[in-house]
Each structure stands twice: as C-alpha cells, then as structure tokens.
Design a protein around this motif. Structure first.
Motif, PDB file in Angstrom:
ATOM      1  N   GLU A 133       0.856  -1.195   0.000  1.00  0.00           N
ATOM      2  CA  GLU A 133       0.000   0.000   0.000  1.00  0.00           C
ATOM      3  C   GLU A 133       0.886   1.237   0.000  1.00  0.00           C
ATOM      4  OE1 GLU A 133      -1.142   3.396   1.731  1.00  0.00           O
ATOM      5  OE2 GLU A 133      -0.745   1.937   3.329  1.00  0.00           O
ATOM      6  N   LEU A 157      -0.344   6.934   0.954  1.00  0.00           N
ATOM      7  CA  LEU A 157      -0.382   8.033   1.930  1.00  0.00           C
ATOM      8  C   LEU A 157      -0.456   9.405   1.278  1.00  0.00           C
ATOM      9  CD1 LEU A 157      -0.238   9.122   4.808  1.00  0.00           C
ATOM     10  CD2 LEU A 157       2.250   8.894   4.711  1.00  0.00           C
ATOM     11  N   SER A 180      -3.934   2.636   5.560  1.00  0.00           N
ATOM     12  CA  SER A 180      -2.832   1.698   5.795  1.00  0.00           C
ATOM     13  C   SER A 180      -3.274   0.548   6.695  1.00  0.00           C
ATOM     14  CB  SER A 180      -1.647   2.428   6.419  1.00  0.00           C
ATOM     15  OG  SER A 180      -1.148   3.422   5.550  1.00  0.00           O
ATOM     16  N   LYS A 181      -3.984   0.890   7.767  1.00  0.00           N
ATOM     17  CA  LYS A 181      -4.448  -0.147   8.699  1.00  0.00           C
ATOM     18  C   LYS A 181      -5.407  -1.113   8.012  1.00  0.00           C
ATOM     19  CE  LYS A 181      -7.099  -0.795  12.982  1.00  0.00           C
ATOM     20  NZ  LYS A 181      -7.785  -0.144  14.119  1.00  0.00           N
ATOM     21  N   CYS A 213      -6.127  -1.550   4.741  1.00  0.00           N
ATOM     22  CA  CYS A 213      -5.619  -2.282   3.582  1.00  0.00           C
ATOM     23  C   CYS A 213      -4.825  -3.508   4.038  1.00  0.00           C
ATOM     24  CB  CYS A 213      -4.759  -1.380   2.698  1.00  0.00           C
ATOM     25  SG  CYS A 213      -5.719  -0.162   1.773  1.00  0.00           S
ATOM     26  N   TYR A 214      -4.086  -3.357   5.116  1.00  0.00           N
ATOM     27  CA  TYR A 214      -3.382  -4.512   5.692  1.00  0.00           C
ATOM     28  C   TYR A 214      -4.395  -5.557   6.146  1.00  0.00           C
ATOM     29  CZ  TYR A 214      -0.245  -7.210   8.716  1.00  0.00           C
ATOM     30  OH  TYR A 214       0.472  -8.222   9.304  1.00  0.00           O
ATOM     31  N   THR A 237       3.070  -1.566   4.019  1.00  0.00           N
ATOM     32  CA  THR A 237       2.722  -0.184   3.701  1.00  0.00           C
ATOM     33  C   THR A 237       3.986   0.654   3.626  1.00  0.00           C
ATOM     34  OG1 THR A 237       1.459   1.763   4.432  1.00  0.00           O
ATOM     35  CG2 THR A 237       2.402   0.404   6.159  1.00  0.00           C
ATOM     36  N   SER A 238       3.883   1.790   2.949  1.00  0.00           N
ATOM     37  CA  SER A 238       4.990   2.751   2.952  1.00  0.00           C
ATOM     38  C   SER A 238       4.853   3.741   4.102  1.00  0.00           C
ATOM     39  CB  SER A 238       4.998   3.536   1.629  1.00  0.00           C
ATOM     40  OG  SER A 238       3.806   4.317   1.505  1.00  0.00           O
ATOM     41  N   ASN A 239       3.724   3.708   4.804  1.00  0.00           N
ATOM     42  CA  ASN A 239       3.354   4.695   5.819  1.00  0.00           C
ATOM     43  C   ASN A 239       4.056   4.406   7.152  1.00  0.00           C
ATOM     44  OD1 ASN A 239       2.038   6.320   7.709  1.00  0.00           O
ATOM     45  ND2 ASN A 239       0.032   6.058   6.788  1.00  0.00           N
ATOM     46  N   ALA A 265       1.853   4.517  10.342  1.00  0.00           N
ATOM     47  CA  ALA A 265       0.992   3.339  10.468  1.00  0.00           C
ATOM     48  C   ALA A 265       1.796   2.123  10.921  1.00  0.00           C
ATOM     49  CB  ALA A 265       0.294   3.056   9.144  1.00  0.00           C
ATOM     50  N   VAL A 311      -6.633   3.697  -1.833  1.00  0.00           N
ATOM     51  CA  VAL A 311      -6.928   4.382  -0.573  1.00  0.00           C
ATOM     52  C   VAL A 311      -8.062   5.393  -0.692  1.00  0.00           C
ATOM     53  CG1 VAL A 311      -4.562   4.048   0.201  1.00  0.00           C
ATOM     54  CG2 VAL A 311      -5.204   6.223  -0.859  1.00  0.00           C
TER      55      VAL A 311
END
Length: 562
Positions: free
Chosen positions: A182, A185, A198-199, A201-202, A209-211, A214, A399
């Motif tokens: 993901e 962001l 991010s949360k 999608c996981y 994620t790249s975030n 998160a 997102v």
C-alpha cells in the motif's frame, strides 16, 4: 492519567480494572457527531424519554464496487470510543453555545454524567465477510446516549469497511502469490485517511505499507526504497566519495564503484545480452551504486528514470552482481511507468540470461515490483496479458476508493421499551427490519456458506440437520428450505454494559487480518468473482417475515379515494 481513570471507571461490567485505550485519532470524541444528535438528546431529556431502553441496528444496504460481498472493519475503534466516552466541561460549554438559549441547565448537568456504562454492543467479528441488511452492530441502551453514538459509529465503520473491501478485491485479482504494498499516503484524504487506509488495507490482505506512522501505530510491515528524485540527483560516478564496502564475511572491498563498473563491462561484453543495450546512463549507475553502499542487504532500484531496458536494468544488474561477489543478495527492481507487462517480461528474460551467463543462483528470480496508478482493472488486464511482476505497489485508486465514494452505512431504531419499530419507505430497499434480532450463517454440505438468516430474539436458533424455511424479507415468492450442516451465530457481545455477559476480546490486527483471509477462502467462488458475481442470499425466518409485514401494514397510513 485522567483519560486512564475515565476509561477504568467506564469499563465494562465484570471487568472494572481493565483500561481500554482511546480511539487512534484524538479527534474522535463525543463532539465528533452531527448537531441533531444533541438536539434530539435534549428533546428526549425534555420529554423525560432519555432513559428509555432503545435498540439500534447498524447495517448497509448494498455491497460496494459492483460486488457481492463486504468486509466489516472499524469495530475496535468503536469500542475504544465508548470505553472512553465522557463529555468534558469544555465540550459541554461549547454544546451550550450551539443550542438555543431556551435549553434548560438541567440538560447540561445530565450530559456531565453521561457515559456508556449502560450501553451494550453486539457485533459481527471485525474482518468478517458481511452482507446487506444484516446488522454489523446492535447497540442497546438509553436512547439519548445511543443516539449520540450514531454518527461516530457510522463514520468509524463506513470508510474502514469500504477500504478493507477494496483491498480484499485487489488481493483477489492479484492472487495469493503476489506481494501487495500500500503506497497511498500522499494521495489519501488527509492524515486520518492515510492512517486508516494503511491499517485497513493490511486487514484486507495487503502485505506492507509505505506509511511509517501506520507501521509504528499498528505494527504493519514497512516497505520503500527511493524515488526518481534520488536517481536524478546524481550527475556522475565521481560524486561518490566513500567507495569502500564491507563484505558479508567481514573483509573490505576498497573500491566498490570500480567493482560495479567492471561488472557492467562484463555484461556489455556478454554474448547472450548483446544488442539489448549499449552505453547506460552513468548518473543512474552512480545513484544505484550509492544506494547499494548505503543498503547492501536491501538493494532495490527504481529502473525507469531514463530507460528501463537500455539503462535501468543493466545498471541494476551490474550493482547486483557486485553485491553478490561480496556475499549480498539484491532485492530487485521497481517499474513505475511504461508497459508493465512487456517490461516485466523483458526484465525477467534479462535476469535469467545473467543467471545463466555468470552462474549466479536464483538471479532469474529477482523480484520485480510494479507501481504507477494501479487498480483492479489494470491488475486484471496484466493477468490477461501475461506478466512477470512479483509485487504491486498500489496507492491512489486503493486508498481513495476511487470506484465508490462511500459504503452507505445506516443506524436505525428497531425497538424501544421492548416495542418493535419499523422505518417505512416507498423504496423497499430502505425499509428497516424491526425488533431485536439474532443473526446466523448457515453452511452447506460443501462447507460454503449458503445464506445469512435473521430471526427474532426469542425464536429458537437454527440447528444442524434441522430443516428451516428461509424467506426474503420483502419478496413473497423468494423462499427456500435449508438443512444446514453447520450454524454460526454472527453477533457477539463486545461491550456488555450492565448485563453481566462475557465480553469478547478485541484481537490484534494480525489476527483480524488472518480472519479476513480465512473468511474470504470460505466463500463460494461465484460470489467472489469480479464480473457478474452471484448474489449471496440474506433471509429472515418465517416468523420474522410475518411480523415485518404485520407491522408494515399496521404502521402504514391507509389512503382514501374520492
């Protein structure tokens, strides 16, 4: 300290010492609601109705994205809210400014004492596959208090369930073998949209994620290397001042840059790779080399800054082979533009030729990651074209839920003071299903769910092996007999209030993700497919069907013709 004390005092009955953290977003407070919730609360209080026992259902009416399933998410945040639900003195002062001056001071005294200690919440487990009309939450309690929970609950569940479902759909199209990252962001609707995406999608099946925020908040694996800016920031190879690199066995290569250049020359002289490229971009080679010096165990290069096959891939291979000679294994490449199917196949051929030419084990399996505004449709198209991508970095369309703006959750009164209530509409899809209900999922011989059924609170539950008549809530002719091989009750007690019932624990995010994956695996494939999926049946018992229509006729006004 004050928040912890409030949470403890407001803890569920039978577990008074347990402290439940507040919502992830500090903006989620009792004021995160619509004004009419407070105007209704005042009107209830003024009429002496505020303590009347009410039951509300939270559900949605239609599956998103043209599909036939939804993933339920956001429950944990709802429980965090009610565990810490207390209106502060400052908040009450603001509410007083917002309401007409005719509102009596006694109402504000009442608000100072409001909490959720007498509220009960029954919910389907977070991460479950769910369907329209079936309550995701049943909330019971004093009507004024429960009414104040409507807007934040709908807010916390609507986007969470939508983006989790979107992630699950992307996972379904990509397949189980691919890594999904993901990257949304920067394109998300603000910080809260980015964190939530991010949360969830996981939860819906993405791997990382790249975030960074998160990752810290939720323990989600992080992925990311460099951008085009890093590559284009280098002008030539002479910019690299520190050239030494310690090998994996502890010895030192004094001039890693020279080692990379020597490997590039070997690739250029290779017969199997002859004619694919000539001179590569040397500033790109400098950037790749510099990045490898910084991250020798995690070298992944973005190869499309100048030309993928004439520069990016050969330069990557030169650096990767230099790392291999020092005992390191490069991670792979990322493609962020161009014909991803064609370029991934060509890059794979190049890697396989390098493996064969130089005898580097598994070099042909080097990871290829693709990004560039991917969505369900492009993933499906790539599958049909044939590609060699191992991982997909997906952002904007994921997102923002570009294909559908909202899930459309609603929160409807179904019972007050033990009296069932119904909301009527000329649009049958908007007619509510009255009374306090229990929901079950019935499974067939092959292990797949057959349908969900709602029954009245006091009806006997469905039993394995016993024939039951299941009816469409509003269509008289749609009905079927079912003999379930397995029966699963859907609603569980997540906040017992004063009932004394055992409270379900909120599992960690990783367990919720596993539940989501398992639930999706249990579904019949024709319910899951992208195009023309088979609708999943949602039904009511014969007794509840009769009661719905009795109440409907009883509440609907009779017209007169002259």
């Amino acid at each position: 300290m004050g928040e912890e004390a409030a949470a403890t005092a407001n803890g569920p009955s039978g577990d008074p010492g347990r402290v439940i953290d507040g919502p992830t977003n500090p903006m989620v407070t009792p004021l995160l609601t619509d004004l009419y919730q407070f105007t209704m609360a005042y009107a209830y209080w003024k009429a002496g109705k505020h303590q009347e026992r009410a039951v509300f259902d939270l559900y949605f009416r239609k599956n998103p994205f043209g599909g036939e399933y939804t993933i339920f998410a956001g429950l944990e945040e709802c429980i965090r809210l009610i565990a810490n639900f207390k209106i502060t003195k400052e908040e009450i002062s603001f509410i007083k400014q917002c309401l007409p001056p005719s509102c009596e001071d006694g109402f504000y005294d009442y608000l100072r004492e409001v909490d959720c200690s007498d509220v009960e919440v029954y919910a389907i487990s977070e991460g479950s596959v769910v369907f329209p009309k079936v309550p995701l939450l049943r909330v019971e309690g004093p009507i004024a208090v429960v009414q104040l929970l409507e807007t934040p609950f709908v807010n916390l569940i609507n986007y969470a369930s939508l983006v989790t479902t979107n992630a699950a759909r992307h996972r379904f199209v990509a397949g189980k073998s691919k890594n999904l990252l993901e990257f949304g962001l920067r394109r998300a609707q603000g910080p809260d949209g980015g964190i939530g995406a991010s949360k969830y999608c996981y939860m819906g099946g993405f791997d990382a994620t790249s975030n960074v925020a998160a990752g810290k908040l939720f323990g989600i694996p992080l992925r990311g290397t460099h951008s085009h800016a890093f590559v284009s920031s280098y002008m030539n190879i002479d910019e690299i001042a520190e050239r030494s690199l310690c090998s994996s066995d502890g010895t030192t290569c004094e001039d890693f840059v020279n080692l990379v250049q020597s490997w590039l020359e070997k690739i250029q002289r290779s017969k199997s790779l002859h004619g694919i490229f000539g001179e590569t971009n040397q500033s790109e080679l400098a950037a790749f080399t510099s990045y490898a010096l910084a991250f020798p165990t995690n070298f992944l290069a973005l190869v499309d800054t100048y030309d993928v096959m004439r520069s990016g891939v050969p330069n990557f291979c030169a650096v990767a082979l230099a790392l291999h000679s020092l005992g390191y294994k490069a991670v792979g490449i990322r493609l962020d533009s161009g014909d991803l199917a064609y370029l991934s196949c060509e890059a794979r051929k190049f890697f396989c030729s390098v493996e064969k030419e130089f005898g580097v084990p598994d070099f042909g399996k080097t990871t290829i990651t693709a990004s560039n505004d991917l969505n369900e449709e492009t993933l499906d198209a790539l599958n049909k074209q044939g590609h060699e991508v191992d991982a997909f970095g997906i952002g904007t369309y994921l997102v923002t839920c570009y294909a559908q703006a909202a899930l459309g959750c609603v929160f409807k009164l179904v019972e007050i003071n033990d009296q069932p209530r119904i909301k009527l509409s000329e649009d049958v899809s908007k007619v509510s299903i009255p009374c306090k209900k229990r929901s079950y999922r019935l499974y067939g011989k092959e292990g797949y769910p057959l349908l969900d059924i709602m029954i009245g609170e006091n009806e006997p539950p469905p039993k394995v092996g016993e024939r039951i008549l299941c009816r469409h809530p509003f269509s008289e002719s749609k009905r079927a007999h079912v003999v379930p091989q397995h029966v699963e009750e859907l609603l569980k007690c997540y906040w017992p209030g004063l009932s004394g019932k055992r409270r379900e624990e909120l599992p960690p995010l990783k367990e919720v993700r596993e539940r989501c994956m398992n639930q999706l695996d249990q579904m019949r494939p024709d319910h899951m497919r992208r195009l023309n999926p088979t609708p999943y049946k949602v039904s009511v018992s014969a007794k509840l069907y009769d009661f719905i229509h009795f109440l409907w006729l009883n509440e609907a006004p009779v017209g007169e013709l002259e």
